[in-house]
Design a protein around this motif. Structure first.
Motif, PDB file in Angstrom:
ATOM      1  N   HIS B  74       0.801  -1.118   0.050  1.00 49.03           N
ATOM      2  CA  HIS B  74       0.126  -0.298  -0.069  1.00 49.03           C
ATOM      3  C   HIS B  74       0.470   1.325  -0.001  1.00 49.03           C
ATOM      4  CE1 HIS B  74      -3.891  -1.984  -0.441  1.00 49.03           C
ATOM      5  NE2 HIS B  74      -3.559  -2.639   0.950  1.00 49.03           N
ATOM      6  N   THR B  75       1.218   1.995  -0.715  1.00 53.59           N
ATOM      7  CA  THR B  75       1.239   3.450  -1.149  1.00 53.59           C
ATOM      8  C   THR B  75       1.664   3.981  -0.017  1.00 53.59           C
ATOM      9  OG1 THR B  75       0.245   3.218  -3.220  1.00 53.59           O
ATOM     10  CG2 THR B  75       2.201   5.572  -2.725  1.00 53.59           C
ATOM     11  N   ARG B  76       3.135   4.316  -0.081  1.00 48.54           N
ATOM     12  CA  ARG B  76       3.758   5.491   1.606  1.00 48.54           C
ATOM     13  C   ARG B  76       4.197   6.262   0.597  1.00 48.54           C
ATOM     14  NH1 ARG B  76       5.056   1.780   6.154  1.00 48.54           N
ATOM     15  NH2 ARG B  76       5.424   4.112   7.668  1.00 48.54           N
ATOM     16  N   VAL B  77       4.773   7.077   1.234  1.00 45.56           N
ATOM     17  CA  VAL B  77       5.772   8.408   0.861  1.00 45.56           C
ATOM     18  C   VAL B  77       6.899   8.688   1.502  1.00 45.56           C
ATOM     19  CG1 VAL B  77       6.143  10.835   0.338  1.00 45.56           C
ATOM     20  CG2 VAL B  77       3.605   9.950  -0.237  1.00 45.56           C
ATOM     21  N   ILE B  79       9.243   9.867   1.423  1.00 47.54           N
ATOM     22  CA  ILE B  79      10.054  10.929   1.255  1.00 47.54           C
ATOM     23  C   ILE B  79      10.640  11.863   2.508  1.00 47.54           C
ATOM     24  CG2 ILE B  79       8.718  12.483   0.872  1.00 47.54           C
ATOM     25  CD1 ILE B  79      10.124  13.201  -1.543  1.00 47.54           C
ATOM     26  N   VAL B  80      10.048  12.412   3.307  1.00 44.07           N
ATOM     27  CA  VAL B  80      10.565  12.935   4.908  1.00 44.07           C
ATOM     28  C   VAL B  80      10.704  11.204   5.008  1.00 44.07           C
ATOM     29  CG1 VAL B  80       9.718  14.122   6.466  1.00 44.07           C
ATOM     30  CG2 VAL B  80       8.325  14.592   3.995  1.00 44.07           C
ATOM     31  N   LEU B  81      10.274  10.658   5.872  1.00 45.89           N
ATOM     32  CA  LEU B  81      10.183   9.832   6.876  1.00 45.89           C
ATOM     33  C   LEU B  81      11.903   9.047   6.683  1.00 45.89           C
ATOM     34  CD1 LEU B  81       8.492   8.601   8.574  1.00 45.89           C
ATOM     35  CD2 LEU B  81       7.913   6.484   7.598  1.00 45.89           C
ATOM     36  N   PHE B  92       6.082   6.902  13.759  1.00 47.59           N
ATOM     37  CA  PHE B  92       5.116   7.016  12.441  1.00 47.59           C
ATOM     38  C   PHE B  92       4.498   5.653  11.943  1.00 47.59           C
ATOM     39  CE2 PHE B  92       6.862  11.535  12.011  1.00 47.59           C
ATOM     40  CZ  PHE B  92       5.710  11.995  12.368  1.00 47.59           C
ATOM     41  N   SER B  96       1.351   4.446  10.932  1.00 50.62           N
ATOM     42  CA  SER B  96       0.949   4.217   9.822  1.00 50.62           C
ATOM     43  C   SER B  96      -0.133   2.279  10.085  1.00 50.62           C
ATOM     44  CB  SER B  96       2.401   3.628   9.123  1.00 50.62           C
ATOM     45  OG  SER B  96       1.588   3.085   7.376  1.00 50.62           O
ATOM     46  N   ILE B 175       8.373   1.631   5.073  1.00 56.45           N
ATOM     47  CA  ILE B 175       8.252   1.648   3.796  1.00 56.45           C
ATOM     48  C   ILE B 175       9.480   0.770   3.153  1.00 56.45           C
ATOM     49  CG2 ILE B 175       7.914   3.308   1.829  1.00 56.45           C
ATOM     50  CD1 ILE B 175       7.626   5.269   4.022  1.00 56.45           C
ATOM     51  N   LYS B 176       8.787  -0.207   2.224  1.00 58.36           N
ATOM     52  CA  LYS B 176       9.419  -1.452   1.406  1.00 58.36           C
ATOM     53  C   LYS B 176      10.211  -0.164   0.843  1.00 58.36           C
ATOM     54  CE  LYS B 176       7.723  -5.228  -0.780  1.00 58.36           C
ATOM     55  NZ  LYS B 176       6.762  -5.975  -2.276  1.00 58.36           N
ATOM     56  N   LEU B 178      12.926   0.698  -2.112  1.00 59.24           N
ATOM     57  CA  LEU B 178      13.154   0.448  -3.749  1.00 59.24           C
ATOM     58  C   LEU B 178      13.743  -0.877  -3.845  1.00 59.24           C
ATOM     59  CD1 LEU B 178      12.011   1.904  -5.914  1.00 59.24           C
ATOM     60  CD2 LEU B 178      13.763   2.595  -6.982  1.00 59.24           C
TER      61      LEU B 178
ATOM     62  N   MET C  18      -0.478  12.437   4.721  1.00 56.05           N
ATOM     63  CA  MET C  18       0.767  11.619   3.453  1.00 56.05           C
ATOM     64  C   MET C  18       1.897  11.758   3.930  1.00 56.05           C
ATOM     65  SD  MET C  18      -0.585  12.358  -0.170  1.00 56.05           S
ATOM     66  CE  MET C  18      -2.180  12.149  -0.620  1.00 56.05           C
ATOM     67  N   LEU C  19       3.004  12.713   4.049  1.00 58.58           N
ATOM     68  CA  LEU C  19       4.790  12.737   4.421  1.00 58.58           C
ATOM     69  C   LEU C  19       4.539  12.631   5.380  1.00 58.58           C
ATOM     70  CD1 LEU C  19       4.589  16.762   3.142  1.00 58.58           C
ATOM     71  CD2 LEU C  19       4.939  14.003   1.527  1.00 58.58           C
ATOM     72  N   ALA C  20       4.209  12.270   6.404  1.00 56.00           N
ATOM     73  CA  ALA C  20       4.262  11.183   7.992  1.00 56.00           C
ATOM     74  C   ALA C  20       3.873   9.764   7.555  1.00 56.00           C
ATOM     75  CB  ALA C  20       2.701  11.803   8.621  1.00 56.00           C
ATOM     76  N   VAL C  22       2.284   7.571   6.843  1.00 52.97           N
ATOM     77  CA  VAL C  22       0.836   6.865   6.573  1.00 52.97           C
ATOM     78  C   VAL C  22       0.623   6.897   4.800  1.00 52.97           C
ATOM     79  CG1 VAL C  22      -1.634   7.591   6.564  1.00 52.97           C
ATOM     80  CG2 VAL C  22      -0.175   7.887   9.318  1.00 52.97           C
ATOM     81  N   PRO C  23      -0.069   5.638   5.073  1.00 53.79           N
ATOM     82  CA  PRO C  23      -0.348   5.041   3.178  1.00 53.79           C
ATOM     83  C   PRO C  23      -1.259   5.729   2.960  1.00 53.79           C
ATOM     84  CG  PRO C  23      -0.746   3.143   4.754  1.00 53.79           C
ATOM     85  CD  PRO C  23      -0.175   4.344   6.065  1.00 53.79           C
ATOM     86  N   MET C 284      -3.197  -2.366  -4.658  1.00 55.27           N
ATOM     87  CA  MET C 284      -3.185  -1.347  -3.982  1.00 55.27           C
ATOM     88  C   MET C 284      -3.552   0.058  -4.995  1.00 55.27           C
ATOM     89  SD  MET C 284      -0.935   0.750  -5.711  1.00 55.27           S
ATOM     90  CE  MET C 284       0.744  -0.080  -6.240  1.00 55.27           C
TER      91      MET C 284
END
Ligand code: NA
Ligand code: NA
Lengths: 326, 196, 434
Positions: B74-77, B79-81, B92, B96, B175-176, B178, C18-20, C22-23, C284
């Motif tokens: 499931h898509t997660r961002v 970039i900050v994490l 976080f 999540s 997060i998985k 790449l 989103m940036l935190a 979380v999915p 997804m």
């Protein structure tokens, strides 16, 4: 203020003319009826509401008033479909009689099962055939693929030897154009605004139904108004209903002229479809098919939910239309 | 390397029902192709291919949610994490897992009430097939319930890992990366070349 | 109806969640739930179950798993290596040699794949080892693969177009037709750039691969047939009126199954792997779609689209100004967000503006897809950059980013062309659907 604003889900925004009438009505409702109410009106597709969910949403109270496509909403109760079964009312005059005959039973059932009340009942207009091959009579439908969207419509098409094909509305235009189907059924105005005459050649003004719509209000919302306010609102909605009936009749006559390149075309796009003369015998055959195949299907599905369906229908719509379910 | 216990317990079942959904997609492809050919050459329509397609999609989604969760897809961002200190990242990752579980439980609950309404009204699909709506919706709700089960189990597990300060929190609920994803892709391509 | 400020706060909350990490689906859903509870009350939240069923029970969206399945089958059938080799035979003598093969192979694979990310992974895996063997310039190689693969969503079929079409009620058949010419033009622009750079600095292009006898080259042409045949099956069935776009995807799947059998790669294990991958990727995407449609419902009732349309109307007075505003909006957002999520999250607020200003929805769909292509290769978050670097597995991702930069400029120029000559997108659908 935001709390007291009436939350309204309007009709589909593609039905531009009806939505314009609705929007103007709702925005002027408070002033016209002399009832202090705010208004939050959005066409249902703009807020991502699907037509079949209407009754559930009304009951749950996520909208105060909804413009309901009764054919779609009948998923949750076939009784409502009884107001406008395929082939029963073949012109607008007959349809209005049937609607008025059914109104009381319809409203009672809506209040009891879905906590909502009828404000208006009105049609989009006669549902007629747009074909991309030469069709002169019902016999010519034999062997053609025709887009169908309800069980009773499929039954009727099969009765006339056509092949019913199920397609989403948005796919009908390309399907007609590329010949996936030979005919589609909709009202003269909807077909005109959807540019169907661009991809079809023969126009059969043979009406199989009127595509009845309604405005329903959540009962809790309704009860918040005083009896005096209720009377004023009911009167206002009656004028809306009359306006939409008039519109259905005049605009569809005018749209027929536009689709077929007639002189009286003013408000719609002008096309040059061939207008097919309907033989009176074909009108009669539609009614006969209604009695033979459509009514029995409806009888079985509706009585399964409520055994009184047949009796109620025979006493109301049946009497008005001169038909009976056996 | 130890494996994720939630994955060990629920993974095989998730994979199995994902496969069922996969066969649904295959069946749909064959059905629609048949419909198109019959319509074109025999002027015959099976009717209801689109309706069946809608049910397959709903089933595939519900059955796939849990599988995608266990596969961490499931898509997660990130970039900050990925720029945060490890302690913050742990918080976080836990957030999540917990928020996904909350959403999954809400989905299952509302899915169930939708099914209950269809049973109460004896709703039929408004199509020529007149399918009793509860039938496809029951399959759908079962998938949503399984998704909720997997999501809650994962959240509980992530909470335990969080308080026991286990490094596995990042490995199983982060997060998985790449690298991991491409490793899988390469494995697929490798198996393909090996077959040639 | 709520004002601009609460709407902006809501958007920032969504972005923040989103940036935190979380999915994405949860971030969209949480924002919707927050809006519903703050302004609309509990009933609007409880209606979610029926909403979700209606969204998922939609035949048009079945095209998504079908096109994914089609791509998964083809990748496993081993058509890509043969296709790459055969294209090399014909393009190796052009200045820039294999760099042109990268673009051509991406375009060809794009014609059967609905996703740019899948195209990048597939073409990258074949191309990078070959390019290293012939000692091509790193940056140019990586840039050409990352950028070429973005064509996956512009050349039909395209998952982004299916979602755009279903959310904005635009004909998917027309969108597919509209993407073909811009896709080819963009591919030619990429090749033109490679040609010029290779002529100016011949050292960037590596050693020319050995010549292959003409007869063998002809024989190897067989290898580019499978993707072409499937493309013709899919697009032809729509064009000839045999099938609707969703049905055409199913025909493509059956075609791909036949290809795997013809190439003797079919096995139950392979079928299961393709299915699992399809289910995983589709689920997804669908989780995000379900959450986004609920957000659409809430912000629609709150009147945010009208508020925003008015705000945009006060800044911009012509469709051109709106488009320029959206170029900046999507360029900035595209630096930080995954493209599909970004597209799904913004369509509900952008579409009313587009309609209000009388912009053609088919044209806008193509514009949007090109902006998504840009986002795929702009740092810091560009999926294609990551994938190409991941496949390469050495050096710094900075090489990929710098290599992709000129292609970003070309894509923006393509947007300019599209604005100046809308016919690039609208001519073909106009011919096919007159
Ligand atoms: Na593509
Ligand atoms: Na980016």
């Amino acid at each position: 203020s935001a709390e007291t604003a009436l939350r309204v889900a309007g009709n589909f925004s593609q039905n531009t003319k009806q939505v314009a009438i609705e929007r103007a009505f709702f925005e002027g409702l408070g002033a016209a009826a002399g009832v202090p109410i705010g208004m939050n009106y959005n066409p249902m597709d703009v807020v991502g509401v699907k037509a079949p969910d209407a009754l559930r949403m009304l009951r749950g109270g996520s909208f105060d008033v909804m413009s309901v496509q009764i054919g779609m909403a009948s998923r949750d109760d076939p009784f409502f479909e009884g107001i406008d079964l395929i082939g029963v009312s073949t012109d607008m005059g007959a349809l209005r009689k049937a609607v008025d005959a059914y109104r009381e039973a319809f409203d009672a059932r809506l209040q009891e099962k879905f906590n909502a009340k009828v404000l208006t009942l009105w049609p989009f207009g006669p549902q007629v055939f747009y074909c991309n091959s030469p069709v002169k009579t019902l016999d010519d439908l034999k062997g053609l693929k025709v887009r169908s969207f309800t069980p009773s419509m499929s039954a009727m098409l099969e009765h006339f030897g056509a092949t019913p094909v199920t397609l989403q509305f948005s796919e009908v235009y390309p399907a007609l154009q590329r010949g996936v189907v030979a005919c589609g059924v909709t009202s003269p105005t909807s077909g005109n605004t959807g540019n169907w005459p661009e991809v079809t050649s023969h126009f059969l003004p043979l009406s199989v139904s009127g595509s009845v719509q309604g405005h329903f209000i959540n009962l809790d919302t309704w009860k918040k108004f005083s009896p005096d306010e209720q009377a004023k609102l009911a009167a206002a909605f009656r004028t809306l209903e009359d306006q939409l009936w008039d519109f259905a009749i005049t605009s569809n006559d005018e749209a027929v002229a536009c689709n077929t390149g007639g002189q009286s075309c003013t408000n719609h796009k002008k096309f040059s479809m061939q207008l097919v003369e309907i033989a009176p015998a074909d009108q009669a055959r539609i009614k006969e098919a209604a009695e033979k195949v459509v009514l029995p299907i409806w009888r079985d599905t509706c009585n399964a939910v409520d055994p009184k369906c047949t009796a109620t229908w025979n006493d109301t719509v049946g009497k008005a239309a001169g038909l009976a379910i056996h | 390397m130890r494996t994720n216990p939630v994955e060990t317990c629920l993974g095989p079942l998730a994979r199995l029902i994902a496969l069922v959904a996969g066969y649904g997609v295959l069946a749909l492809s064959l059905l629609i192709t048949a419909e198109v050919l019959l319509r074109r050459f025999l002027n015959l329509s099976l009717q209801g291919g689109d309706e069946f397609g809608g049910y397959v999609l709903a089933m595939l989604a519900a059955f796939g949610f849990a599988y995608a969760l266990l596969e961490r897809s499931h898509t997660r961002v990130e970039i900050v994490l990925e720029r945060l200190p490890a302690a913050a990242r742990r918080c976080f990752n836990l957030l999540s897992a917990l928020s996904l579980a909350a959403m999954a439980v809400f989905f299952a609950w509302r899915g169930w009430t939708t099914l209950a309404e269809s049973i109460e009204y004896r709703s039929l699909s408004g199509t020529p097939m007149m399918t009793p709506l509860w039938q496809p919706q029951a399959v759908w709700v079962a998938g949503l319930a399984f998704f909720a089960l997997v999501a809650v189990a994962s959240a509980v597990h992530a909470t335990i890992l969080f308080f026991s300060r286990s490094p596995n929190l990042a490995r199983w609920y982060g997060i998985k990366t790449l690298g991991e994803e491409l490793h899988e892709h390469a494995a697929q391509l490798g198996e393909r070349s090996a077959g040639s | 109806m709520i004002g601009l400020l609460p709407a902006a706060v809501g958007f920032l909350v969504m972005l923040g969640v989103m940036l935190a990490g979380v999915p994405v689906a949860v971030a969209l859903f949480a924002t919707a739930a927050l809006g519903a509870l703050t302004y609309l009350g509990v009933p609007s939240l409880l209606v979610f179950g029926n909403q979700a069923w209606s969204v998922l029970n939609d035949f048009i969206l079945t095209a998504i798993p079908l096109f994914i399945f089609l791509g998964e089958l083809l990748v496993r059938s081993g058509v890509t290596d043969g296709m790459y080799r055969s294209l090399t035979d014909w393009l190796r003598r052009l200045p820039g040699g294999l760099l042109h093969t990268n673009i051509a192979a991406s375009s060809l694979f794009a014609a059967v794949s609905g996703s740019s990310v899948a195209t990048a992974a597939t073409i990258g895996t074949v191309a990078i080892p070959t390019m290293e063997r012939y000692r091509y310039d790193d940056r140019l190689t990586l840039g050409s693969i990352a950028a070429g693969a973005t064509l996956g969503i512009l050349i039909p079929p395209s998952i982004n177009m299916i979602i755009y079409g279903s959310m904005s009620n635009t004909s998917i058949g027309q969108l597919f037709a509209a993407g073909l010419v811009p896709g080819i033009v963009l591919a030619l622009l990429f090749m033109g750039y490679i040609l010029v750079v290779s002529l100016v600095r011949p050292s960037l292009a590596g050693v020319t691969p050995p010549a292959v006898p003409f007869a063998e080259r002809l024989r190897n042409l067989v290898d580019i047939l499978p993707p072409l045949v499937i493309f013709v099956l899919v697009m032809g069935s729509i064009y000839l009126g045999w099938a609707t776009p969703s049905e055409s995807a199913a025909i493509g799947v059956v075609g791909a199954l036949l290809v795997t059998m013809a190439k003797r790669r079919f096995s139950i294990a392979m079928l299961h792997e393709a299915m699992l991958s399809t289910v995983k990727i589709s689920a997804m995407i669908l989780l995000i779609v379900v959450a986004a449609q609920f957000l659409n419902f809430v912000i629609g009732i709150l009147g945010i689209p009208q508020t925003l349309t008015r705000a945009v109307g006060s800044i911009a007075s012509s469709p051109l100004e709106v488009v320029l505003l959206l170029v900046v909006f999507y360029f900035v957002l595209g630096c930080f967000l995954e493209t599909l999520s970004m597209m799904i999250a913004t369509i509900p607020i952008v579409m009313p503006i587009v309609v209000h200003f009388g912009i053609d929805p088919v044209w806008f769909g193509i514009f949007l897809v090109i902006m998504m292509e840009v986002a795929l290769i702009t740092p810091p978050l560009g999926m294609n950059l990551f994938i190409v670097q991941g496949v390469r597995g050495r050096g710094s991702i900075g090489d990929v980013m710098r290599g992709a930069m000129p292609f970003v400029v070309i894509m923006l120029a393509m947007v300019g062309l599209l604005v100046a000559f809308p016919a690039i997108a609208l001519w073909l659908p106009g011919r096919l659907f007159p």
